[in-house]
Motif scaffolding. Sequence first.
Motif, PDB file in Angstrom:
ATOM      1  N   GLU A 298      -8.552  -4.232  -0.067  1.00 38.66           N
ATOM      2  CA  GLU A 298      -7.108  -4.067  -0.121  1.00 38.66           C
ATOM      3  C   GLU A 298      -6.385  -5.251   0.500  1.00 38.66           C
ATOM      4  O   GLU A 298      -5.189  -5.399   0.345  1.00 38.66           O
TER       5      GLU A 298
ATOM      6  N   ALA B 236      -6.878   0.400   5.822  1.00 41.44           N
ATOM      7  CA  ALA B 236      -7.057  -0.148   4.481  1.00 41.44           C
ATOM      8  C   ALA B 236      -8.533  -0.268   4.148  1.00 41.44           C
ATOM      9  O   ALA B 236      -9.338  -0.704   4.978  1.00 41.44           O
TER      10      ALA B 236
ATOM     11  N   ARG C 181       0.833  -1.209   0.000  1.00 41.45           N
ATOM     12  CA  ARG C 181       0.000   0.000   0.000  1.00 41.45           C
ATOM     13  C   ARG C 181       0.866   1.258   0.000  1.00 41.45           C
ATOM     14  O   ARG C 181       0.602   2.220  -0.737  1.00 41.45           O
TER      15      ARG C 181
END
Length: 445
Positions: A417, A413, A228
Amino acid sequence: MTATRTVELEGHIIDSGMMQRAFGIVMDLDGSFEVEEFDVGKHKDKTSYCRMSISADTQETLQEILHELHQNGANLTDPVDAHVEPAPADRVVPHGFYSTTNHPTEVRYDGEWIGVENIEMDCAIVLEPDPDGREEPRAYTKVLNGIEEGDLVVTDEAGIRVQPPERPRDSSGPFGFMQGGVSSERPSESLIEQVAEAIEETKAEGGKVLVVAGPALVHSGGALDLARLIREGYVDMLSAGNGFATHDIEHGLYGTSLGMDMETMEHPRKGHKHHIYTISEVIRAGGIAEAVDEGLVEEGVMYECVENDVPYVLAGSIRDDGPLPDTITDAVEAQNAIREQAHEADMVLMLSTLLHSVAVGNCLPSDVRVVCVDINPATVTQLLDRGSSQAIGMVTDIGTFVPTLADKILGPAAEGETDGDGYYETDGGADDDSDHGGGHPCGGN
């Protein structure tokens, strides 16, 4: 006959302990000192100055004392131009060559101070004068195996000064949150928040963040959160090994890491072969980027590096299975690739990998912010012992640190994700240099 020279120290020499260390060095090496001038900074944002004469029974003893003082930031008050000698052959330095610290360094040439480029520890300094008056003289570091016959190599400490990073008592300066070394007792949540702020500050100033990652990051559940951070532009470079990349890709292909199912924590039948199957498939594709292009690799850290043009260096080791085609198996070539990354970095996160952390740390100037995280305090201690004194150490589970860091920077998140099954809730964080089980050697650095 007593030999005497005068040195000076300037900066936050009291707060940082520099003056105390200087006194200790002189006494430990059987010398004596006399403080000739001492101006104390009377406010926490003011610097101090100390000039003292150093004496010893012999010139040899005095030179040894001056060498140690020099490494700690004390400089001669009567500098001369640096001494240089030509290298007698390729990869051969003159006797008594100056071995660098990782602190910002200058050499004196023709009465002027020149900054040494690409400073790192344990290198030689090469000086390129300007005999024709067409260009400015240069000074830069070279590793010993890069020395070429005829290079003008700086010898002894004359005409050299170093500037260790200062540590004022308050939180100002580039090391504001880095006070206190290694501890497992400081509140992790608040310290992670400070690390997140330092990353955001580095990026806002146009700096680059380098992540040094070990396979334990995958095993303990932090890889997708690192992915991420890469996807959102908070990581500019990655340094890792064959093991990290293999297990990151293995998880995407098989849902396992080192053969363990990351959802059920069980070892599926033939799971221990998944890492070698992964390597085989990537080799078949021609490399990691090719595996991404053909849709074989669709998630994970290596996927995000390819998709977001984040350069990575995979340095091999003697224990590697395969290895992946992207792994640099020549040790000197790998070291040079790591060195190039280190010289570009403004902040470095070292995440649960002892050997890679030390390797990168050896290439870093002391004014680069470094955060080293590992469940084993010996990892951080060894990094500091090797000379990376600017590093702050966090003793905590890497599987907790990276997700928390990502949440601090990006927020929690969004659904989708992760795989939705909480496979990153595993306990882990052991250093990648330990035994991982599974009956194979893969997963080294």
